[in-house]
Design a protein around this motif. Sequence first.
Motif, short mmCIF file in Angstrom:
data_model
loop_
_atom_site.label_atom_id
_atom_site.label_comp_id
_atom_site.label_asym_id
_atom_site.label_seq_id
_atom_site.Cartn_x
_atom_site.Cartn_y
_atom_site.Cartn_z
N PHE A 263 47.59 -21.59 16.27
CA PHE A 263 46.84 -20.36 16.51
C PHE A 263 45.43 -20.67 17.01
O PHE A 263 44.95 -20.08 17.99
N ILE B 161 46.01 -15.58 23.88
CA ILE B 161 45.57 -14.71 22.78
C ILE B 161 46.74 -13.89 22.25
O ILE B 161 46.85 -13.67 21.04
N GLY B 162 47.63 -13.44 23.15
CA GLY B 162 48.80 -12.64 22.72
C GLY B 162 49.71 -13.42 21.79
O GLY B 162 50.10 -12.92 20.72
N LEU C 191 43.93 -19.88 20.68
CA LEU C 191 42.73 -19.04 20.71
C LEU C 191 41.63 -19.70 21.54
O LEU C 191 40.95 -19.04 22.33
N ALA D 134 48.89 -16.09 20.15
CA ALA D 134 48.11 -16.43 18.94
C ALA D 134 48.18 -15.30 17.92
O ALA D 134 48.32 -15.54 16.71
N CYS D 135 48.11 -14.06 18.38
CA CYS D 135 48.22 -12.91 17.47
C CYS D 135 49.61 -12.84 16.84
O CYS D 135 49.76 -12.50 15.66
N LEU D 136 50.63 -13.16 17.63
CA LEU D 136 52.00 -13.19 17.12
C LEU D 136 52.12 -14.21 15.99
O LEU D 136 52.82 -13.98 14.99
N GLN D 137 51.41 -15.32 16.14
CA GLN D 137 51.48 -16.36 15.11
C GLN D 137 50.83 -15.92 13.80
O GLN D 137 51.23 -16.38 12.73
N LEU D 138 49.83 -15.06 13.87
CA LEU D 138 49.22 -14.54 12.63
C LEU D 138 50.25 -13.75 11.84
O LEU D 138 50.30 -13.83 10.60
#
Length: 260
Positions: free
Chosen positions: A102, A229-230, A106, A232-236
């Motif tokens: 992530f 970034i997309g 980012l 990375a958000c999925l990984q959160l």
Amino acid sequence: MSALHKEEQEDWLTVCLKYLLFIFNFLFWMGGAAVLGVGVWTLVEKSDYLSLLASSTFAVSAYILILAGSLVVVTGFLGCCAVIREQRSCLSVYFFSLLVIFLIELVAGVLAYVYYQRLSEELKLHLNQTMTENYAQPGMEAITAAVDRLQEDFKCCGSNNSQDWAHSVYISSNAAEQRLVPDSCCKTITPVCGRRDHPSNIYRVEGGCITKLEQFLADHLLVIGAVGIGVACLQLVGAFLTACFIYLLYKEEEEEFGAL
């Protein structure tokens, strides 16, 4: 009865989380493949242009995406194994791997966005100088090829316009053979066609090659930033689901230990 109901409810939650993690891992793996693809696409498609840039930020962003995408593809497979085995240690490793990836993605996204903001200024400051001072000079074969490809691909001539070539070291030398512009400016390229700079013979694009290259790089940077970034958000989301799954497994192990 309430204890039995609570146990059944926790089992149901564990099963649901398990399937959700499977679905996430599939999406995660697909996202990783997309990140890897975008990174490779950025470096491969018209990669010659990288030699025209003053900084390496654009290339670094792409390399970071390739690294992150490769890690995602491997981690997605390991994540499926960890969920199947239901081992807290494996899931913990998977959880921290998600956080590391992530951060990597980012960084790639932020780098792309920052460079996007200063792209126009960098090109205006350096592209004209690079083209006029380094074109067709000894040891500058990569830049020469990049400039020729830039002008041929985007059908442009000169950094701002064809008149920029009048200040070129190459055009002022005997090696130019009385050319007014490089042959790559010509609409139909033939030997020494650059001797004529009439609009019927060479490309004259408003804004010159700077405008064309800026738009091309800006489009790539937007894709890099959006994908980085997309995903990375999925990984959160995945990290949150994994943390919940680890917690439920921990509670189950605690209850089994208490029953003994």
